[in-house]
Enzyme design. Structure first.
Site, mmCIF file in Angstrom:
data_model
loop_
_atom_site.group_PDB
_atom_site.id
_atom_site.type_symbol
_atom_site.label_atom_id
_atom_site.label_comp_id
_atom_site.label_asym_id
_atom_site.label_seq_id
_atom_site.Cartn_x
_atom_site.Cartn_y
_atom_site.Cartn_z
ATOM 1 N N GLU A 330 1.732 -10.980 -3.822
ATOM 2 C CA GLU A 330 2.734 -10.518 -2.836
ATOM 3 C C GLU A 330 3.995 -11.372 -2.831
ATOM 4 O O GLU A 330 4.454 -11.866 -1.802
ATOM 5 C CB GLU A 330 2.073 -10.470 -1.449
ATOM 6 C CG GLU A 330 0.861 -9.560 -1.437
ATOM 7 C CD GLU A 330 0.113 -9.509 -0.115
ATOM 8 O OE1 GLU A 330 0.578 -10.098 0.870
ATOM 9 O OE2 GLU A 330 -0.966 -8.883 -0.074
ATOM 10 N N ASP A 375 0.508 -7.033 -6.080
ATOM 11 C CA ASP A 375 1.328 -6.742 -4.897
ATOM 12 C C ASP A 375 0.936 -5.407 -4.272
ATOM 13 O O ASP A 375 0.205 -4.618 -4.880
ATOM 14 C CB ASP A 375 2.826 -6.744 -5.265
ATOM 15 C CG ASP A 375 3.665 -7.428 -4.177
ATOM 16 O OD1 ASP A 375 4.486 -8.294 -4.507
ATOM 17 O OD2 ASP A 375 3.445 -7.095 -2.986
ATOM 18 N N GLU A 437 -7.106 -3.294 -4.942
ATOM 19 C CA GLU A 437 -7.561 -3.347 -3.539
ATOM 20 C C GLU A 437 -7.570 -1.962 -2.901
ATOM 21 O O GLU A 437 -7.169 -1.760 -1.780
ATOM 22 C CB GLU A 437 -6.659 -4.292 -2.734
ATOM 23 C CG GLU A 437 -6.540 -5.683 -3.327
ATOM 24 C CD GLU A 437 -5.682 -6.616 -2.509
ATOM 25 O OE1 GLU A 437 -5.420 -6.304 -1.328
ATOM 26 O OE2 GLU A 437 -5.288 -7.680 -3.019
HETATM 27 O O1 G3I Z 1 -14.292 -17.234 8.016
HETATM 28 C C1 G3I Z 1 -13.468 -17.610 9.125
HETATM 29 C C2 G3I Z 1 -14.346 -17.869 10.340
HETATM 30 O O2 G3I Z 1 -15.180 -18.999 10.080
HETATM 31 C C3 G3I Z 1 -13.459 -18.155 11.543
HETATM 32 O O3 G3I Z 1 -14.260 -18.282 12.702
HETATM 33 C C4 G3I Z 1 -12.474 -17.006 11.737
HETATM 34 C C5 G3I Z 1 -11.538 -17.336 12.880
HETATM 35 O O4 G3I Z 1 -10.435 -16.477 12.796
HETATM 36 O O5 G3I Z 1 -11.677 -16.814 10.541
HETATM 37 C C6 G3I Z 1 -12.516 -16.477 9.436
HETATM 38 O O6 G3I Z 1 -11.675 -16.314 8.309
HETATM 39 C C7 G3I Z 1 -11.019 -15.042 8.307
HETATM 40 C C8 G3I Z 1 -11.320 -14.382 6.950
HETATM 41 O O7 G3I Z 1 -10.582 -13.170 6.802
HETATM 42 C C9 G3I Z 1 -12.825 -14.091 6.814
HETATM 43 O O8 G3I Z 1 -13.215 -13.166 7.794
HETATM 44 C C10 G3I Z 1 -9.515 -15.302 8.404
HETATM 45 O O9 G3I Z 1 -9.243 -15.772 9.718
HETATM 46 C C11 G3I Z 1 -8.768 -14.006 8.165
HETATM 47 O O10 G3I Z 1 -7.370 -14.281 8.105
HETATM 48 C C12 G3I Z 1 -9.170 -13.428 6.794
HETATM 49 O O11 G3I Z 1 -8.498 -12.196 6.659
HETATM 50 C C13 G3I Z 1 -8.408 -11.748 5.279
HETATM 51 C C14 G3I Z 1 -6.920 -11.567 4.937
HETATM 52 O O12 G3I Z 1 -6.796 -11.005 3.628
HETATM 53 C C15 G3I Z 1 -6.185 -12.904 4.955
HETATM 54 O O13 G3I Z 1 -6.733 -13.743 3.960
HETATM 55 C C16 G3I Z 1 -9.125 -10.396 5.185
HETATM 56 O O14 G3I Z 1 -10.528 -10.616 5.361
HETATM 57 C C17 G3I Z 1 -8.877 -9.785 3.814
HETATM 58 O O15 G3I Z 1 -9.425 -8.475 3.753
HETATM 59 C C18 G3I Z 1 -7.373 -9.690 3.547
HETATM 60 O O16 G3I Z 1 -7.221 -9.195 2.264
HETATM 61 C C19 G3I Z 1 -5.848 -9.116 1.817
HETATM 62 C C20 G3I Z 1 -5.813 -9.568 0.365
HETATM 63 O O17 G3I Z 1 -6.313 -10.885 0.266
HETATM 64 C C21 G3I Z 1 -4.404 -9.449 -0.180
HETATM 65 N N1 G3I Z 1 -3.901 -8.081 -0.032
HETATM 66 C C22 G3I Z 1 -3.936 -7.591 1.360
HETATM 67 C C23 G3I Z 1 -5.364 -7.666 1.901
HETATM 68 C C24 G3I Z 1 -5.446 -7.102 3.307
HETATM 69 O O18 G3I Z 1 -4.700 -7.922 4.182
#
Ligand code: G3I
Length: 527
Positions: A330, A375, A437
């Site tokens: 991205e 992206d 994705e």
């Molecule tokens: O695992 C921790 C947990 O221990 C903690 O208690 C909690 C508190 O908020 O956070 C948890 O981590 C979260 C993680 O997902 C696992 O559930 C993060 O906060 C959260 O930000 C993370 O979100 C991910 C997001 O990317 C940001 O990395 C989503 O699961 C994931 O589906 C999303 O995927 C992205 C791709 O990487 C890039 N393209 C877009 C796509 C959708 O946003």
């Protein structure tokens, strides 16, 4: 009985207390039971309403679980209480286990409370009631009302009630759950990877909890490539400088290695999920774009990559399963003159950070791993144009960009023709391409909140997946893989993106891991 819904102190939220909107990466899945309703009242009234004259509101006075529960007051008749619609959440004719924790309001003398399931068939037919449980409840502690009911068949509305036999006492309700036996993974449907075997490998984004029990059966049956949804992001791999944590990643990597699958590495350089320490100097201040700070950041990026490469080599030798990396994720911003998003990498290293990242990745991971720039909305003309120019410039400068990842986070109504054109335009650059994705949201806009999962939308989703699969197969020569962003709907990021969306269903398998019409859309498209 006409339900007079009085205004609740807290508006009934869109979430009718369904199954957990999303199972976080580190939350184990209770595999043999499927939770179809889970009202914890930690947020809002979760779709619960006052029954009769009763008023319901979220209260922090006391809770069975968490810190809040549902307070039921203003009861003028014993049947005035709390109710929630569960129509559509239950599988008709199937046994469901219902639990509700209850407590009387302070000072109330003990009395009997009842948990009931009502079915109103409609067309004037009399309602039918199933008694779930009743017990003498006090103000001194929480009582579990629980039992098993058979979900009604036929049309009409089904509701849960908590009421009393004789008393008008205030009472509290918390942690209402409805569960049923989970369905086994289907073995009489085609395997996705076989259906598309002549076109490209089929992958899926997973977390550790997708690799045990029924989810693991589904993964092993349908896919040949895994993308760690979060486990290979910088924040997961190196949360503190020099501290590498691979437990979650190894769960995915080990599963792939054990099942002869590849792993699509996601991701090394991104503006999200990257700890602040990457961009913070020894003095605790943000790095600047000075030559010395630039070399600090580049050294950190190289150390990050080498930490991963060393781990893979130590754990898997030359058979390490990672076949591709989203080196940069991205990076595009069409609003900028140079088309690049202004992120911390850009602020410190300048626009050359993309080339720096790819050159480091080639040096660290070698020639056998595909290096891609990934992206979203790459089919929208402005973002597509900017990405095309960027990739063309990079490759003209000898930067080892092997390919482009198209995330394809779509929604109903997507223009598949634009995707077709996009794949053509990048193919003309001579790069490899991956769909990285894929998911198709049922919400037509980013703000639409579904109050159910309409069958007609699931059918429309099937048609879109079919049309898209047909187009992707026409580009099989250019596509290195097709990966879906999640195994089943409960696990989709879209269940919690921007707000709780308990009825969003963007993937091929439903909350009970059963193939949806969308799955058959991919099969349709594969001919
Ligand atoms: O695992 C921790 C947990 O221990 C903690 O208690 C909690 C508190 O908020 O956070 C948890 O981590 C979260 C993680 O997902 C696992 O559930 C993060 O906060 C959260 O930000 C993370 O979100 C991910 C997001 O990317 C940001 O990395 C989503 O699961 C994931 O589906 C999303 O995927 C992205 C791709 O990487 C890039 N393209 C877009 C796509 C959708 O946003």
């Amino acid at each position: 009985m006409v339900l007079a819904l009085l205004a609740c102190d807290v508006p009934a939220g869109p979430d009718r207390g369904r199954a957990p909107a999303r199972v976080a990466d580190d939350q184990p899945v209770a595999d043999d039971q499927l939770t179809v309703l889970d009202s914890t009242f930690e947020g809002d009234v979760s779709g619960w309403e006052g029954l009769g004259d009763a008023t319901v509101r979220v209260s922090g006075d006391d809770a069975h679980g968490g810190s809040r529960s549902l307070l039921v007051t203003d009861r003028a008749e014993p049947w005035h209480g709390a109710t929630a619609g569960v129509t559509g959440l239950l599988t008709p004719g199937t046994d469901h286990t219902v639990h509700a924790w209850v407590r009387l309001g302070d000072g109330e003398p003990g009395t009997e409370l009842q948990l009931t399931l009502e079915h109103r068939p409609g067309d004037g037919a009399d309602p039918a009631y199933q008694h779930v449980d009743s017990a003498t409840v006090t103000a001194d502690g929480w009582t579990d009302l629980g039992g098993t009911v058979t979900a009604p068949t036929g049309t009409g509305e089904v509701r849960l009630y908590v009421e009393s036999a004789t008393s008008l006492a205030d009472f509290l309700v918390d942690d209402v759950t409805v569960t049923r036996r989970a369905e086994p993974v289907e073995t009489d449907i085609p395997a996705l990877r076989d259906v598309l075997a002549d076109d490209f490998p089929v992958g899926v984004a997973v977390g550790p909890q997708d690799l045990v029990g029924r989810p693991a059966e589904l993964v092993a049956r349908h896919f040949s490539s895994l993308t760690p949804e979060n486990a290979l992001k910088p924040v997961s791999v190196q949360p503190a400088e020099g501290t590498f944590t691979f437990d979650a990643a190894d769960t995915v990597l080990d599963f792939a290695a054990a099942h002869g699958m590849g792993v699509y590495g996601h991701t090394l350089v991104w503006h999200r999920s990257t700890p602040d320490w990457f961009f913070t100097g020894a003095d605790g201040e943000p790095l600047t774009d000075s030559p010395q700070d630039r070399s600090v950041l580049l050294a950190r990026l190289e150390a990050h990559m080498r930490g991963i490469a060393d781990h893979l080599r130590e754990r898997y030798g030359d058979d390490q399963p990672v076949w591709a990396w989203d080196v940069v994720n991205e990076a595009v911003d069409p609003r900028q003159d140079d088309g690049l998003r202004r992120n911390e990498w850009y602020r410190v290293l300048g626009p050359g950070y993309v080339a720096d990242a790819f050159r480091l990745a080639r040096d660290v991971f070698g020639d056998d791993v595909l290096l891609l720039i990934n992206d979203y909305d790459t089919d929208s003309p402005d973002r597509r144009r900017v990405l095309l120019d960027l990739v063309e410039r990079l490759r003209a400068d000898g930067v080892p960009v092997d390919g482009v990842g198209h995330q394809l986070h779509l929604r109903l109504g997507a223009d598949v023709g634009r995707i077709d054109d996009t794949l053509d335009e990048f193919a003309a650059l001579g790069v490899r391409q991956a769909v990285t994705e894929l998911d198709v949201a049922l919400s037509r806009t980013s703000t639409e909140e579904l109050g159910s999962t309409p069958p007609e939308r699931l059918d429309e989703q099937r048609a879109l997946y079919a049309e898209l699969t047909t187009v992707l197969r026409a580009h099989a020569a250019d596509l290195t893989s097709l990966s879906f962003w999640g195994l089943y709907d409960t696990r989709s990021w879209l269940r919690t993106w921007r707000m709780e969306r308990p009825y969003e269903a963007p993937l091929l398998f439903d909350d009970d891991l059963q193939a949806k019409p969308a799955f058959w859309g991919v099969v349709d498209g594969a001919g």
